[in-house]
Write an enzyme that holds these catalytic residues in place. Structure first.
Site, mmCIF file in Angstrom:
data_model
loop_
_atom_site.group_PDB
_atom_site.id
_atom_site.type_symbol
_atom_site.label_atom_id
_atom_site.label_comp_id
_atom_site.label_asym_id
_atom_site.label_seq_id
_atom_site.Cartn_x
_atom_site.Cartn_y
_atom_site.Cartn_z
ATOM 1 C CB SER A 146 -0.860 0.020 1.267
ATOM 2 O OG SER A 146 -1.468 1.277 1.436
ATOM 3 C CE1 TYR A 148 -3.084 -1.693 5.804
ATOM 4 C CE2 TYR A 148 -2.588 0.538 5.078
ATOM 5 C CZ TYR A 148 -3.054 -0.739 4.806
ATOM 6 O OH TYR A 148 -3.484 -1.062 3.529
#
Ligand SMILES: NC(=O)c1ccc[n+]([C@@H]2O[C@H](COP(=O)([O-])OP(=O)(O)OC[C@H]3O[C@@H](n4cnc5c(N)ncnc54)[C@H](OP(=O)(O)O)[C@@H]3O)[C@@H](O)[C@H]2O)c1
Length: 330
Positions: free
Chosen positions: A167, A193
């Protein structure tokens, strides 16, 4: 200290772009007779990836935490097989991989798409922080356990590819090797994350180094910003802050700004898994169906941060992951 980045980490002018869909990325590619595994292949980007690979002729195995929901979502898709898998559970990962390897089928494509984002702090049975455990360690265990099947496909024409869905969130944080599990620093769901998504990219760097002589190449990617179930742990205010919805509350679609449909979001996964333009390459981070540039002030938000493309950091993460999981390549 960041070491030099591979010169391969440079756009190749693929002819595709941010608006390319998964079906367009695989058009004209014949995957009949090839076997793929897509983790998270029953939701969001993974589901579109499953659909595109199956429609191109591949047999696609979708390992699911929730097989009843997965069966309902995947009903009607030809050549898709359902399996059980919880990436946060080492026993479940090993059992899935054992069943697959016992089938004797070579594995041409492994798309590690499953993931969780910005969850409240939770830990796996070993005490590892949950996002790192699921997004990275689960896929580390899985890929190594499927190595024999990947190697078998690596000996065939076309070889094998492992695709890690990272990501742009990797730009939030590198790996904190001194406190991977937020034991000495306050838990921050976005830093956790970001760390896990940096791990996905570094995993591709280190895996490719080990796989290339065996015909197994690895890639990582940013899919774009796509409104899916991934945002289930975000509040309405947090989603609004991403500018993800238009005035009517519908997902905003503007691929030039990275805001994509699910079909566009799956395109880079499918391109990394199948494009002949990537033959001879590996260990690179991609976006918008091309190899991404290295991120710097000139690339805006695009590109891979050096901390996610660094060979030495990739090797360090590999070694730590071996220690944490107790698994190694044969
Ligand atoms: N959507 C975006 O804007 C975006 C942007 C950048 C990167 N990504 C990355 O893209 C990937 C796919 O995201 P998505 O948007 O498609 O999200 P999604 O719709 O929520 O799909 C995620 C999938 O992962 C599965 N999963 C989660 N934890 C699991 C576990 N412990 N074991 C097995 N499967 C598990 C989920 O299964 P359950 O439904 O059963 O939980 C689901 O099928 C993720 O890795 C994410 O980080 C997405």
């Amino acid at each position: 200290m960041i070491s030099p980045i591979s010169p391969d980490q440079t756009p190749i002018g693929s002819g595709f772009g941010p608006a390319t869909t998964a079906a367009e990325a695989v058009r004209g590619i014949d995957l009949r007779g090839r076997v793929a595994v897509v983790t998270g292949g029953y939701s969001g980007i993974g589901l579109e990836t499953t659909r595109a690979l199956a429609e191109a002729g591949a047999t696609v195995i979708v390992p699911a935490r929730d097989r009843i929901r997965a069966a309902a979502v995947l009903a009607g898709l030809d050549r898709v097989e359902l399996e059980a898998l919880d990436l946060a559970d080492a026993v479940s990962v090993a059992a899935f991989a054992r069943r697959f390897c016992q089938s004797g089928r070579p594995l041409s494509i492994l798309v590690n798409s499953a993931g969780i984002m910005a969850t409240p702090l939770h830990r796996d049975a070993d005490g590892r922080e949950g996002q790192f455990a699921t997004n990275h360690l689960g896929h580390f265990r899985l890929t190594l356990a499927l190595w024999r099947a990947l190697r078998a496909a690596g000996r065939e024409a076309g070889g094998a590819r492992v695709v890690s869905v990272s990501s742009r969130g990797h730009q939030i944080a590198g790996i904190d090797f001194d406190d991977l599990d937020f034991e000495r620093r306050p838990y921050d769901k976005w830093i956790a994350y970001g760390q896990s998504k940096t791990a996905n990219a570094l995993f591709a760097v280190a895996l490719d180094r080990r796989g290339r002589e065996h015909g197994v190449r690895a890639f990582s990617l940013h899919p774009g910003q796509i409104l899916t179930e991934l945002s289930r742990h975000l509040s309405a205010e947090e989603i609004a802050a991403f500018d993800a919805l238009d005035a009517e509350g519908r997902p905003r679609i503007d691929p030039s700004r990275g805001m994509k449909t699910v079909a566009q979001g799956a395109a880079t996964s499918v391109w990394c898994a199948t494009s002949p333009r990537l033959d001879g390459l590996g260990g690179v981070y991609c976006e918008d169906c091309d190899v991404a540039p290295v991120h710097d002030t000139a690339t805006g938000r695009r590109g891979v941060h050096p901390w996610a493309a660094d060979d030495a950091l990739a090797e360090r993460l590999w070694s730590v992951s071996e220690t944490l999981t107790g698994v190694s390549l044969p």
